[in-house]
Design an enzyme around this catalytic site. Structure first.
Site, PDB file in Angstrom:
ATOM      1  N   SER A 125       0.824  -1.213   0.000  1.00 43.46           N
ATOM      2  CA  SER A 125       0.000   0.000   0.000  1.00 43.46           C
ATOM      3  C   SER A 125       0.859   1.264   0.000  1.00 43.46           C
ATOM      4  CB  SER A 125      -0.889   0.015   1.244  1.00 43.46           C
ATOM      5  OG  SER A 125      -1.680  -1.134   1.293  1.00 43.46           O
ATOM      6  N   HIS A 181       0.047  -1.681  -7.220  1.00 44.40           N
ATOM      7  CA  HIS A 181      -0.867  -1.554  -6.076  1.00 44.40           C
ATOM      8  C   HIS A 181      -2.320  -1.475  -6.521  1.00 44.40           C
ATOM      9  CE1 HIS A 181      -2.667   1.165  -2.757  1.00 44.40           C
ATOM     10  NE2 HIS A 181      -2.742  -0.093  -2.377  1.00 44.40           N
ATOM     11  N   GLU A 212      -1.993   1.398  -9.112  1.00 47.80           N
ATOM     12  CA  GLU A 212      -0.855   2.312  -9.099  1.00 47.80           C
ATOM     13  C   GLU A 212       0.419   1.539  -9.446  1.00 47.80           C
ATOM     14  OE1 GLU A 212      -1.438   5.582  -5.820  1.00 47.80           O
ATOM     15  OE2 GLU A 212      -2.187   3.677  -5.054  1.00 47.80           O
ATOM     16  N   ASN A 258      -3.431   6.615  -1.582  1.00 49.81           N
ATOM     17  CA  ASN A 258      -3.526   6.657  -0.121  1.00 49.81           C
ATOM     18  C   ASN A 258      -3.174   8.035   0.432  1.00 49.81           C
ATOM     19  OD1 ASN A 258      -4.618   4.349   1.092  1.00 49.81           O
ATOM     20  ND2 ASN A 258      -2.817   3.158   0.491  1.00 49.81           N
TER      21      ASN A 258
HETATM   22  P1  NAD Z   1      -4.105 -10.647   4.178  1.00 49.37           P
HETATM   23  O1  NAD Z   1      -3.641 -10.702   5.574  1.00 49.37           O
HETATM   24  O2  NAD Z   1      -5.576 -10.735   3.886  1.00 49.37           O
HETATM   25  O3  NAD Z   1      -3.402 -11.816   3.326  1.00 49.37           O
HETATM   26  C1  NAD Z   1      -2.028 -12.065   3.365  1.00 49.37           C
HETATM   27  C2  NAD Z   1      -1.789 -13.499   2.951  1.00 49.37           C
HETATM   28  O4  NAD Z   1      -0.378 -13.689   2.858  1.00 49.37           O
HETATM   29  C3  NAD Z   1      -2.319 -14.535   3.952  1.00 49.37           C
HETATM   30  O5  NAD Z   1      -3.142 -15.476   3.276  1.00 49.37           O
HETATM   31  C4  NAD Z   1      -1.053 -15.202   4.495  1.00 49.37           C
HETATM   32  O6  NAD Z   1      -1.215 -16.594   4.757  1.00 49.37           O
HETATM   33  C5  NAD Z   1      -0.094 -14.990   3.331  1.00 49.37           C
HETATM   34  N1  NAD Z   1       1.326 -15.052   3.703  1.00 49.37           N
HETATM   35  C6  NAD Z   1       1.918 -14.601   4.825  1.00 49.37           C
HETATM   36  N2  NAD Z   1       3.242 -14.867   4.778  1.00 49.37           N
HETATM   37  C7  NAD Z   1       3.473 -15.487   3.598  1.00 49.37           C
HETATM   38  C8  NAD Z   1       4.628 -16.006   2.964  1.00 49.37           C
HETATM   39  N3  NAD Z   1       5.831 -15.936   3.556  1.00 49.37           N
HETATM   40  N4  NAD Z   1       4.505 -16.593   1.754  1.00 49.37           N
HETATM   41  C9  NAD Z   1       3.294 -16.684   1.172  1.00 49.37           C
HETATM   42  N5  NAD Z   1       2.155 -16.204   1.705  1.00 49.37           N
HETATM   43  C10 NAD Z   1       2.248 -15.611   2.904  1.00 49.37           C
HETATM   44  O7  NAD Z   1      -3.490  -9.306   3.563  1.00 49.37           O
HETATM   45  P2  NAD Z   1      -4.121  -8.327   2.445  1.00 49.37           P
HETATM   46  O8  NAD Z   1      -5.120  -7.430   3.102  1.00 49.37           O
HETATM   47  O9  NAD Z   1      -4.504  -9.127   1.250  1.00 49.37           O
HETATM   48  O10 NAD Z   1      -2.847  -7.406   2.128  1.00 49.37           O
HETATM   49  C11 NAD Z   1      -1.778  -7.882   1.343  1.00 49.37           C
HETATM   50  C12 NAD Z   1      -0.985  -6.698   0.827  1.00 49.37           C
HETATM   51  O11 NAD Z   1      -1.859  -5.857   0.038  1.00 49.37           O
HETATM   52  C13 NAD Z   1      -0.420  -5.786   1.904  1.00 49.37           C
HETATM   53  O12 NAD Z   1       0.822  -5.291   1.482  1.00 49.37           O
HETATM   54  C14 NAD Z   1      -1.450  -4.669   2.012  1.00 49.37           C
HETATM   55  O13 NAD Z   1      -0.914  -3.452   2.510  1.00 49.37           O
HETATM   56  C15 NAD Z   1      -1.853  -4.536   0.554  1.00 49.37           C
HETATM   57  N6  NAD Z   1      -3.184  -3.957   0.343  1.00 49.37           N
HETATM   58  C16 NAD Z   1      -4.242  -4.289   1.150  1.00 49.37           C
HETATM   59  C17 NAD Z   1      -5.503  -3.738   0.903  1.00 49.37           C
HETATM   60  C18 NAD Z   1      -6.708  -4.105   1.735  1.00 49.37           C
HETATM   61  O14 NAD Z   1      -7.729  -3.386   1.681  1.00 49.37           O
HETATM   62  N7  NAD Z   1      -6.679  -5.210   2.490  1.00 49.37           N
HETATM   63  C19 NAD Z   1      -5.683  -2.850  -0.184  1.00 49.37           C
HETATM   64  C20 NAD Z   1      -4.588  -2.566  -1.005  1.00 49.37           C
HETATM   65  C21 NAD Z   1      -3.344  -3.110  -0.733  1.00 49.37           C
END
Ligand code: NAD
Length: 332
Positions: A122, A143, A155, A194
């Protein structure tokens, strides 16, 4: 990489990884969704199936596209095997710079030299992620916004060493997926989306904290006012329509009065300390019962689907009459 036939790995099958993998597979890309947790992969498959049904019901996707997408989407817990023949890896693991750096270094070791490694972070430093590898020119930000299968913005961010060709390829890919990509030329924290969102959030907290307005009316002021227009006209073009002389005189007296907090203010700090974290704990600025939350989520989803139909139709209109598209005016 923008062509069909390329092999894409999405790493992390949580909220974002599932939606990104779904969008890629349903647009004809072969995807291996990979996670350390087999349960997360099973949950992602269920979430994707539900989302496809919703898109089909709204007329936004055919059942044939869903079935074809399903064939193109594989899942795995074996990172080495997943990336062995990958053209592109999209990392979507939790927002932790040390974890991401470790993963980028591992990806660099496991993936072939041609593989581009991009992050859905993010707003963490793309330059730092690139430095964790021996191929910083093949590392970029990519992103997406939640829900990834619906929200148009992607992005595409350059780190200090990112190759311009990689940026072009990612913008091409996102465009072919029906997204509205932008190029973030420098990897400033929070990128662009953001920064805009949190500038508004800071002022919203400031106004509520000063007792100027209730949380309900604050939200109404946005959805019925600036937010209503911003779906079509961004803040700069909205200013063009309002008149830059008008925006200049308002800026002259108003900016000095806006909130300028550099740390989260009590309106946010206190709620977090009291575990009032929003929908997930039943209350934040508002109260949520399981029933009211289900109803609100359903109405939000139907609203977003309707908006997506409108945005898709507008994109078709603009493509049909490019000469009258006055929205593309790179001023700098
Ligand atoms: P999440 O917690 O829902 O999912 C993360 C996943 O990664 C989990 O399934 C976990 O098991 C897996 N994981 C953890 N360690 C791992 C590894 N070593 N190898 C493989 N898989 C692994 O997280 P999310 O909300 O999907 O966010 C993921 C990324 O996207 C972050 O960088 C976040 O900032 C970004 N993001 C999130 C949002 C949102 O609204 N949730 C929006 C835009 C960007």
């Amino acid at each position: 990489m923008a062509e069909t036939g390329t092999q894409i790995v999405v790493l992390g099958a949580g909220t974002m990884g599932a939606g990104i993998a779904q969008c890629l597979a349903d647009h004809g890309r072969d995807v291996i969704l990979t996670d350390v947790d087999a349960d997360a992969l099973a949950r992602a498959r269920r979430r994707i199936a539900t989302s496809r049904t919703t898109l089909e019901d709204a007329g936004l996707q055919t059942s044939e596209a869903s079935a074809e997408g399903d064939r193109r989407l594989a899942t795995s817990t074996d990172l080495g095997q997943s990336v062995a023949d990958a053209d592109l890896v999209i990392e979507a693991v939790p927002e932790d710079i040390d974890l991401k750096c470790r993963i980028f270094s591992e990806l660099d070791r496991l993936a072939p030299p041609r593989t581009a490694l991009v992050s859905n972070t993010s707003g963490l430093s793309i330059t730092r992620l690139g430095q964790a590898t021996g191929r910083p020119e093949q590392v970029a930000g990519f992103h997406w916004w939640n829900p990834a299968e619906l929200v148009p913005l992607v992005e595409v961010t350059s780190g200090e060493s990112t190759a311009p060709e990689l940026i072009e390829q990612l913008i091409d890919l996102a465009t072919q997926l029906g997204k509205q990509p932008i190029h973030v030329r420098r990897d400033v924290p929070g990128f662009v989306g953001n920064r805009l969102q949190f500038a508004v959030f800071r002022e919203a907290l400031h106004l509520v904290e000063q007792g100027v307005v209730s949380p309900e009316d604050l939200d109404r002021a946005m959805t019925g006012g600036p937010g209503f227009r911003w779906g079509f006209l961004g803040p700069l073009q909205a200013a063009d329509f309002g008149g830059l002389d008008v925006f200049h005189s308002i800026s002259s007296y108003l900016w000095q009065d806006l909130g300028d907090a550099t740390v989260p203010p009590p309106a946010l700090e206190d709620r977090v300390r009291e575990n009032r974290l929003g929908t997930k704990t039943g209350g934040g600025f508002y109260e949520y019962s399981p029933e009211s939350l289900a109803d609100l989520t359903d109405r939000r989803d139907r609203f977003l689907l309707g908006l997506k139909q409108l945005v898709d139709a507008t994109a078709v209109d603009e493509a049909a009459s490019p000469d009258t598209d006055t929205r593309v005016h790179p001023a700098a």
